[in-house]
Design a protein around this motif. Structure first.
Motif, short mmCIF file in Angstrom:
data_model
loop_
_atom_site.label_atom_id
_atom_site.label_comp_id
_atom_site.label_asym_id
_atom_site.label_seq_id
_atom_site.Cartn_x
_atom_site.Cartn_y
_atom_site.Cartn_z
N TYR A 122 -10.56 -21.45 27.40
CA TYR A 122 -10.54 -22.87 27.72
C TYR A 122 -10.95 -23.66 26.75
CZ TYR A 122 -15.58 -21.80 28.38
OH TYR A 122 -16.87 -21.60 28.07
N VAL A 123 -10.77 -25.25 26.75
CA VAL A 123 -11.23 -26.19 25.77
C VAL A 123 -11.98 -27.37 26.48
CG1 VAL A 123 -9.53 -25.31 24.20
CG2 VAL A 123 -8.90 -27.23 25.90
N GLU A 124 -12.65 -27.96 25.66
CA GLU A 124 -13.53 -28.93 26.25
C GLU A 124 -12.59 -30.39 25.94
OE1 GLU A 124 -17.27 -28.54 24.28
OE2 GLU A 124 -18.19 -27.31 25.92
N ASP A 125 -12.71 -31.02 27.04
CA ASP A 125 -11.83 -32.47 26.73
C ASP A 125 -12.51 -33.34 27.49
OD1 ASP A 125 -11.35 -31.70 29.71
OD2 ASP A 125 -9.34 -31.08 29.06
N LYS A 126 -11.88 -34.51 27.77
CA LYS A 126 -12.48 -35.74 28.30
C LYS A 126 -13.26 -35.51 29.91
CE LYS A 126 -9.46 -38.86 25.55
NZ LYS A 126 -8.53 -39.86 25.49
N ASP A 127 -12.57 -34.77 30.38
CA ASP A 127 -12.99 -34.42 31.77
C ASP A 127 -13.83 -33.29 31.77
OD1 ASP A 127 -13.15 -34.79 34.47
OD2 ASP A 127 -11.44 -33.45 34.68
N GLY A 128 -14.78 -33.06 30.71
CA GLY A 128 -15.35 -32.01 30.64
C GLY A 128 -16.26 -31.62 31.48
N GLU A 129 -17.13 -32.50 32.23
CA GLU A 129 -18.06 -32.25 33.06
C GLU A 129 -17.59 -31.83 34.37
OE1 GLU A 129 -20.46 -35.80 33.80
OE2 GLU A 129 -21.34 -35.89 31.61
N ARG A 130 -16.65 -32.15 34.76
CA ARG A 130 -16.04 -31.86 36.10
C ARG A 130 -15.47 -30.20 36.06
NH1 ARG A 130 -11.55 -35.16 38.88
NH2 ARG A 130 -11.89 -33.65 40.33
N LYS A 131 -14.80 -29.98 34.86
CA LYS A 131 -14.37 -28.74 34.57
C LYS A 131 -15.24 -27.69 34.30
CE LYS A 131 -9.67 -30.37 32.95
NZ LYS A 131 -8.85 -30.74 31.74
N GLN A 132 -16.27 -28.06 33.70
CA GLN A 132 -17.43 -27.35 33.14
C GLN A 132 -18.21 -26.85 34.45
OE1 GLN A 132 -20.12 -28.82 30.20
NE2 GLN A 132 -21.86 -27.44 30.82
N GLU A 133 -18.31 -27.86 35.47
CA GLU A 133 -18.93 -27.42 36.80
C GLU A 133 -18.02 -26.31 37.68
OE1 GLU A 133 -21.49 -27.34 39.56
OE2 GLU A 133 -21.74 -28.47 37.80
N ARG A 134 -16.64 -26.71 37.28
CA ARG A 134 -16.08 -25.65 38.02
C ARG A 134 -16.08 -24.38 37.50
NH1 ARG A 134 -10.76 -29.54 37.51
NH2 ARG A 134 -11.10 -31.11 39.10
N ARG A 135 -16.02 -24.36 36.13
CA ARG A 135 -16.15 -23.19 35.52
C ARG A 135 -17.57 -22.63 35.87
NH1 ARG A 135 -13.38 -26.09 31.15
NH2 ARG A 135 -15.56 -26.38 30.29
N ARG A 136 -18.53 -23.25 35.78
CA ARG A 136 -19.79 -22.59 36.14
C ARG A 136 -19.99 -21.86 37.44
NH1 ARG A 136 -22.85 -26.24 33.72
NH2 ARG A 136 -22.72 -27.77 35.61
N GLU A 137 -19.43 -22.78 38.41
CA GLU A 137 -19.26 -22.08 39.94
C GLU A 137 -18.45 -20.68 39.95
OE1 GLU A 137 -20.83 -22.83 42.53
OE2 GLU A 137 -21.98 -24.64 42.15
N PHE A 138 -17.04 -20.92 39.33
CA PHE A 138 -16.31 -19.83 39.23
C PHE A 138 -16.86 -18.40 38.61
CE2 PHE A 138 -12.51 -17.71 37.61
CZ PHE A 138 -11.82 -17.36 38.80
N GLU A 139 -17.60 -18.77 37.62
CA GLU A 139 -18.08 -17.65 36.81
C GLU A 139 -19.29 -17.00 37.54
OE1 GLU A 139 -18.55 -18.90 32.58
OE2 GLU A 139 -16.51 -19.57 32.55
#
Length: 965
Positions: A122-139
């Protein structure tokens, strides 16, 4: 990371379990983990949120790199390093050093022990917070499922912006899901002697590969894995017991069902996370570089072996290492290459017979009596033919079609009939022998009863998320998720169906909730695209008419002017046919670009239950599109062009219409194969070359295994679908229209020899390693091949009867030869009719020319009491054509059914092996249970039995136990 481990000189390792508030500042990635000493719970495989349902515990050693390691508190870390920021900098520095010292081909975590089973990037982008939260939950859910994670920082990647999440499945996870998925594993070495001997085996020696490549694993009897009976199976090493393909299949099964939010049950699975950009890719790793063995002795370097013995074109005459392909890529890809190789082998026999038929036409070239009459000045030069179109087309002499007549003889001769009958039988032999080969592979690859035992368990996550109710399965007596599709729903939503179709653009505002609506919309979409294809064919027909008139207008005076040579070589028919075929090929290629999205969209809308059902539905739709797209122009030329016109009209050359069908077939078939091979080989190579341009300058130690694979092309959603589709379309060309072109199997053979190696090279060098999946057959393609085989008998019978001149010639020779000889002398005059140009309307009459003129048909001449009506010879020929079709079809079908009955689908030895294996499973399980019972009874005796010791010192143990009981 779940743990962060480092080592300084001889010092002990440092281990930590970050809390929820402890985040890595270097990348902003927050990854909660479970306690290293705690136990995780696995539950039903249907969803990851309920993975706490079944019981298994992980030993502390499974979560630690050292038995002495202790999870450190934040205070202890501060004490040791003077603050956690210093620790973070230190660990980042150590990670950089570790990466420098790691082998380029390492497929392990940084501890060098835990193997990487899957990679997420994955890469960090403008929508980073929402995606980061999804990754955190998923992992976090992945860790709760028992998987172990390790993250590579973006600063260590070749592009400086990509994070790589490495996933390892410990033994407990693998064992649990192997039990759930009923994965077959060995429990006893195969003790059935192989008595099969290949006659003249020495002749095949040059085509064989080394034994360790062909059979990389010993032959075992296998049984579905049972976690509670793990000691029943042949487990020498837990780390290598499950093959890498099995491991990545299990991990992907978990990834596809883990949620990434607790708010909505439909939001789960790696597919959704890839589609919304949370992760950029997900793939298992290749085990090494394809041109060089791995430096790690624990890696088998199977990719390197596959490249040297399979993917190199110099091995085109060698057999394929199917067992190694299956081991590395999984059964689904293995069964495809097994089918492709078998199809290519069978094409060799069809190609040989086709070449013989072509050589027969070539050797009898000078005996072609009717072509001599057409080309002669005395006959063909004196016959003036009717114009082939209104006004613009002029009169033409029969000898202007001399070249066309000779060319037609190469493919339109007695050998054509024999070859058409032979191909009808060849198709049957191919399909029947493939069933036997497939049955053998099913046994050897542990796929017997696969569909019943395993496939039904693998529901599509997209289906599961749509289910709202449960229903009792009468077979398994278990509750299962179902979609409600009641009769009231089907009847009550009909209006919504058609409203949804009409209001296509309003779909976002008018959601299609009814399954009836989905089905109707799906069917309407298929009909729409087929109609579009038919419209394109009509456009090509209009082009044919317009261009033919233009060519004919230009060349109408060719016998007397400077265009004589050009006109004799390029007739209006040939010029029109070639250009129209080229245009039709371009249209086919353009329409193909649209089919994938349309077919996937309407298949997704139907919400199939299982992966097998999804692939079968998609296969049928795509083949229906491609069938109409590729074959419609050939059907038009073969069965419709020039068949329903009056007199004079749009007729084929007197040499026969078969040459035009041959031209169409050669251009479309050859063009498709050449374009397909160029596209398959060149496009992935160019994309990979461009994508890895920066990394090529990196030192070996900085370009890790996961980065190398990340720069390769992804194995798409359709996977092998287009590979099968390409071959099945080719199969249609060489069977449906083979009577018009006996060299078609030879072209297909040459193409497939190249295709096997191109596909092997592409899989081995240009694609990421696909997720392994099982398949016990070629799926819906088997039924499609059967349908094409049956249709091919009908089409070839009609081609010989109505498209070629074979039947009219035979009727003339046996019934209408004026001299009573068995020869074709006088056939041309007999096959032509006279028409008076004076009777043409003024609007259609060409410029003044010679009179009378001739046209090709069997009609009475002007002045006859039945002028321009069909003669009795016409009806005799028509009766002979219909009789030929009936006789050929019945003969071929009788032979087909006899051969199918004669050849059993499953070889006798395979049946015996299957029975032997089932017997051994029952026997060994029984003995295993008895031994377990004995152990339990012995334990009970020692703990609870009050029998005096040594009362029966000479009795066996089981007798002592019986006495105690």
């Amino acid at each position: 990371m779940n743990r962060i481990t480092g080592r300084t000189g001889d010092a002990s390792l440092i281990e930590m379990s970050p809390s929820d508030s402890f985040a890595d500042e270097s990348n902003g990635h927050h990854n909660p983990s479970a306690s290293a000493s705690g136990s995780s719970q696995l539950g039903p495989p249907g969803s990851c949120e309920s993975l706490n349902g079944s019981q298994f515990s992980l030993a502390p050693s499974d979560h630690s790199d050292s038995p002495q390691a202790e999870p450190l508190t934040l205070e202890r870390i501060n004490t040791l390093t003077g603050g956690w920021r210093k620790l973070a900098l230190f660990l980042k520095f150590r990670a950089r050093i570790d990466k420098q010292t790691h082998s380029k081909d390492s497929v392990f975590f940084r501890d060098g022990v835990r193997k990487i089973d899957f990679i997420l990037s994955y890469v960090e982008d403008k929508d980073g917070e929402r995606k980061q939260e999804r990754r955190r939950e998923f992992e976090a859910n992945l860790e709760n499922a028992g998987l172990e994670l390790e993250t590579e920082d973006k600063s260590e990647s070749d592009d400086g912006k990509t994070f790589f999440l490495k996933i390892h499945a410990p033994w407990e996870v693998l064992a649990t899901y192997a039990d759930v998925l009923k994965i077959k594993v060995p429990f006893k070495a195969n003790d059935i002697p192989d008595n099969s001997e290949v006659p003249l085996k020495w002749l095949s020696t040059p085509f064989r590969l080394p034994q360790h490549i062909m059979n990389p694993e010993p032959d075992y009897f296998t049984a579905p894995f049972d976690k509670d009976k793990a000691d029943f199976f042949l487990i020498d090493d837990k780390d290598t017991f499950f093959t890498p393909s099995t491991r990545n299949r299990i991990v992907f099964y978990i990834l596809a069902r883990c949620p990434y939010t607790t708010e909505d049950k439909q939001k789960k699975g790696i597919k959704r996370l890839l589609s919304n950009g949370t992760y950029t890719s997900a793939f298992p790793l290749h085990d090494c570089r394809y041109w060089k063995k791995s430096r790690d002795p624990n890696c088998e370097s199977e990719r390197y072996c596959l490249y040297n013995h399979w993917a190199t074109f110099l091995c085109f005459f060698k057999e394929q290492p199917l067992n190694l392909i299956r081991k590395y890529y999984g059964e689904k890809i293995g069964i495809y290459f097994a089918w492709l190789g078998f199809y290519t082998e069978m094409l060799f026999f069809a190609a040989v017979v086709g070449v013989i038929c072509f050589l027969y036409g070539l050797l009898t070239y000078e005996e072609n009596e009717w072509s001599k009459e057409i080309c002669s000045i005395e006959i063909g030069g004196q016959i003036v033919m009717c114009p082939l179109c209104d006004k613009k087309c002029g009169y033409w002499k029969l000898n202007s079609t001399c070249n066309s007549s000779w060319q037609s003889h190469l493919f339109d001769n007695v050998g054509t009939v024999f070859f058409a009958i032979f191909m009808g039988i060849w198709v049957t032999l191919f399909l029947e022998f493939w069933k036997r080969r497939q049955a053998r592979l099913e046994y050897e690859w542990d796929l017997v009863d696969f569909e019943e035992e395993q496939q039904q368990l693998q529901l599509r996550p997209e289906y599961e998320t749509k289910c709202t109710n449960r229903r009792l399965n009468r077979i398994t007596q278990e509750m299962e998720w179902v979609l409600e599709r009641s009769t009231a729903d089907l009847v009550g939503k009909v209006l919504l169906c058609w409203a949804s179709i009409v209001l296509w653009e309003m779909e976002p505002y008018l959601p299609i909730t009814s399954q009836c609506a989905r089905t109707c919309l799906s069917g309407a979409t298929v009909l729409f695209w087929i109609s579009l294809i038919i419209a394109c064919i009509i456009g090509v027909i209009a082009y044919r008419l317009a261009v033919y008139a233009a060519f004919a207008s230009i060349m109408k005076d060719s016998p007397t002017n400077q265009l004589h040579v050009v006109g004799s070589l390029i007739t209006p028919q040939l010029a029109t046919s070639v250009t129209a075929s080229c245009i039709n090929f371009v249209i086919i290629m353009v329409l193909n670009l649209m089919y994938e999205r349309v077919a996937i969209w309407i298949t997704d809308m139907e919400i199939p239950k299982t992966h097998l059902e999804y692939e079968n539905k998609l296969t049928v739709k795509m083949f229906l599109f491609q069938f109409v797209n590729y074959y419609s122009s050939c059907f038009y030329v073969a069965f419709f062009k020039g068949k329903f016109v009056g007199y004079p009209g749009d007729y084929c050359d007197p040499g026969g219409c078969l040459i035009e069908l041959t031209t169409q077939l050669v251009i479309v078939m050859t063009g498709k194969q050449v374009w397909g091979n160029i596209q398959e080989a060149l496009v992935p190579w160019l994309m990979n070359w461009w994508g890895s341009r920066k990394a090529r300058n990196h030192p070996e130690s900085l370009y890790s295994r996961w980065e190398q694979d990340h720069d390769l092309q992804s194995f798409g959603q359709l996977g092998l679908f287009y590979e099968y589709l390409e071959m099945v379309i080719q199969f249609g060309f060489i069977t449906l229209f083979v009577a018009s072109f006996p060299l078609a199997p030879l072209l297909a053979l040459v193409n497939n020899i190249i295709e096997v190696r191109v596909d092997a090279w592409k899989f081995t060098t240009q694609f990421r390693r696909p997720v392994a999946s099982k398949a016990h057959s070629i799926g819906a393609w088997q039924e499609i091949l059967n349908g094409v085989a049956v249709l091919s008998v009908v089409t070839n019978a009609f081609i010989v009867a109505f498209t070629s001149d074979m039947i009219p010639r035979l009727v003339f020779m046996y019934a209408y030869q004026p001299d009573g000889e068995m020869s074709m002398r006088g056939y041309i005059n007999d096959s032509l009719s006279i028409f008076s140009i004076a009777e043409l309307p003024d609007a259609s009459r060409p410029e003044p020319g010679e009179n009378p003129t001739w046209y090709r048909d069997y009609r009475y001449p002007p002045g006859h009491k039945e002028e321009y009506l069909h003669t009795m010879q016409f009806w005799h020929i028509l009766a002979a054509k219909l009789a030929f079709i009936i006789i050929m079809e019945h003969v071929v079908f009788l032979v087909k059914y006899f051969v199918a009955w004669l050849i059993p689908d499953i070889p006798t030895e395979v049946k015996a092996r299957v029975k032997r294996e089932r017997y051994l499973v029952q026997e060994y399980l029984h003995n295993y249970e008895v031994e377990k019972l004995k152990d339990q009874l012995i334990t009970t005796v020692h703990d609870d039995c009050n029998c005096p010791p040594m009362i029966y010192p000479t009795l066996p143990t089981h007798e002592v136990l019986s006495e105690c009981l």
